[in-house]
Design an enzyme around this catalytic site. Sequence first.
Site, PDB file in Angstrom:
ATOM      1  N   ASP A  27       0.881  -1.150   0.000  1.00  0.00           N
ATOM      2  CA  ASP A  27       0.000   0.000   0.000  1.00  0.00           C
ATOM      3  C   ASP A  27       0.932   1.217   0.000  1.00  0.00           C
ATOM      4  O   ASP A  27       2.125   1.091   0.271  1.00  0.00           O
ATOM      5  CB  ASP A  27      -0.866  -0.044   1.273  1.00  0.00           C
ATOM      6  CG  ASP A  27      -1.686   1.214   1.478  1.00  0.00           C
ATOM      7  OD1 ASP A  27      -2.286   1.701   0.502  1.00  0.00           O
ATOM      8  OD2 ASP A  27      -1.710   1.722   2.615  1.00  0.00           O
ATOM      9  N   LEU A  28       0.386   2.382  -0.270  1.00  0.00           N
ATOM     10  CA  LEU A  28       1.203   3.602  -0.242  1.00  0.00           C
ATOM     11  C   LEU A  28       0.992   4.403   1.038  1.00  0.00           C
ATOM     12  O   LEU A  28       1.888   4.513   1.867  1.00  0.00           O
ATOM     13  CB  LEU A  28       0.897   4.479  -1.466  1.00  0.00           C
ATOM     14  CG  LEU A  28       1.316   3.911  -2.815  1.00  0.00           C
ATOM     15  CD1 LEU A  28       0.852   4.821  -3.947  1.00  0.00           C
ATOM     16  CD2 LEU A  28       2.824   3.712  -2.869  1.00  0.00           C
ATOM     17  N   ASP A  29      -0.214   4.971   1.208  1.00  0.00           N
ATOM     18  CA  ASP A  29      -0.490   5.878   2.322  1.00  0.00           C
ATOM     19  C   ASP A  29      -0.376   5.168   3.673  1.00  0.00           C
ATOM     20  O   ASP A  29      -1.017   4.145   3.900  1.00  0.00           O
ATOM     21  CB  ASP A  29      -1.892   6.483   2.184  1.00  0.00           C
ATOM     22  CG  ASP A  29      -2.043   7.322   0.920  1.00  0.00           C
ATOM     23  OD1 ASP A  29      -1.021   7.710   0.335  1.00  0.00           O
ATOM     24  OD2 ASP A  29      -3.195   7.571   0.522  1.00  0.00           O
ATOM     25  N   SER A  70      -3.072   0.524  -4.086  1.00  0.00           N
ATOM     26  CA  SER A  70      -3.464   1.696  -3.307  1.00  0.00           C
ATOM     27  C   SER A  70      -4.858   2.148  -3.715  1.00  0.00           C
ATOM     28  O   SER A  70      -5.146   2.267  -4.904  1.00  0.00           O
ATOM     29  CB  SER A  70      -2.460   2.832  -3.540  1.00  0.00           C
ATOM     30  OG  SER A  70      -2.888   4.012  -2.898  1.00  0.00           O
ATOM     31  N   ARG A  71      -5.707   2.418  -2.722  1.00  0.00           N
ATOM     32  CA  ARG A  71      -7.062   2.887  -2.992  1.00  0.00           C
ATOM     33  C   ARG A  71      -7.123   4.413  -3.015  1.00  0.00           C
ATOM     34  O   ARG A  71      -8.122   5.006  -2.663  1.00  0.00           O
ATOM     35  CB  ARG A  71      -8.042   2.341  -1.941  1.00  0.00           C
ATOM     36  CG  ARG A  71      -8.227   0.856  -2.039  1.00  0.00           C
ATOM     37  CD  ARG A  71      -9.289   0.287  -1.118  1.00  0.00           C
ATOM     38  NE  ARG A  71      -9.208   0.796   0.230  1.00  0.00           N
ATOM     39  CZ  ARG A  71     -10.248   1.329   0.876  1.00  0.00           C
ATOM     40  NH1 ARG A  71     -11.421   1.416   0.315  1.00  0.00           N
ATOM     41  NH2 ARG A  71     -10.100   1.764   2.102  1.00  0.00           N
ATOM     42  N   LYS A 103      -9.421  -3.604  -1.814  1.00  0.00           N
ATOM     43  CA  LYS A 103      -8.237  -4.014  -2.575  1.00  0.00           C
ATOM     44  C   LYS A 103      -8.354  -5.363  -3.276  1.00  0.00           C
ATOM     45  O   LYS A 103      -7.404  -5.788  -3.921  1.00  0.00           O
ATOM     46  CB  LYS A 103      -6.975  -3.958  -1.725  1.00  0.00           C
ATOM     47  CG  LYS A 103      -6.760  -2.571  -1.160  1.00  0.00           C
ATOM     48  CD  LYS A 103      -5.340  -2.174  -1.102  1.00  0.00           C
ATOM     49  CE  LYS A 103      -5.264  -0.735  -0.601  1.00  0.00           C
ATOM     50  NZ  LYS A 103      -4.103  -0.454   0.146  1.00  0.00           N
ATOM     51  N   ASP A 126      -1.752  -0.699   6.010  1.00  0.00           N
ATOM     52  CA  ASP A 126      -2.011  -0.142   7.338  1.00  0.00           C
ATOM     53  C   ASP A 126      -3.478  -0.246   7.738  1.00  0.00           C
ATOM     54  O   ASP A 126      -3.835   0.182   8.839  1.00  0.00           O
ATOM     55  CB  ASP A 126      -1.598   1.333   7.384  1.00  0.00           C
ATOM     56  CG  ASP A 126      -2.461   2.203   6.493  1.00  0.00           C
ATOM     57  OD1 ASP A 126      -2.997   3.216   6.978  1.00  0.00           O
ATOM     58  OD2 ASP A 126      -2.606   1.874   5.302  1.00  0.00           O
TER      59      ASP A 126
END
Length: 189
Positions: A27-29, A70-71, A103, A126
Amino acid sequence: MGDEKVKNEAMEIMGMFQVLPRLVVFDLDYTLWPFYCECRSKNENPSMYPQAKGILHAFKDKGVNVAIASRSPTPDIANAFLQKLGIKSMFVAQEIFSSWTHKTEHFQKINRKTAVPYNEMLFFDDENRNIQAVSKMGVTSILVGKGVNLGALKQGLSEFVQNSASVEKNKERWRKFSEEPGSSKRDKQ
């Protein structure tokens, strides 16, 4: 701890395991970086969690492909940040789009692009709802608290090896079962 030192430590951790995932998805954030893209501007200079970049480089050096799920409702900002950080070209698949599917749609697309089975993937995120949904697909999924770090890496690889062993045991049981007399259609006719 600098990126090179983290990379070397991550390589040591990976060396402790006989089996590595074929694909690691991030994931990114709040997983690779400590913010939400939609709250930022493309003009800003982003930063990653302290150990994230070294871990990415370690996977690449070990020959393990990496991808993004990533959403984010602002894929343009996410892509700009990946470019600014110099890591955009590292990923074999980048599924960055807004979604209500926790996801699963991202992973279906990643699976189609890479042909890597779900049970040969490792995922870091996360958000627990994403971890739960993707785990049901057969992906070893690790919940991170303050971004990807060496502790999460070790936990992820340990759980991946345990899950791989379970899959192999089930395959072996199925092979033995299918070899037993009366277990095939031909034997029943």
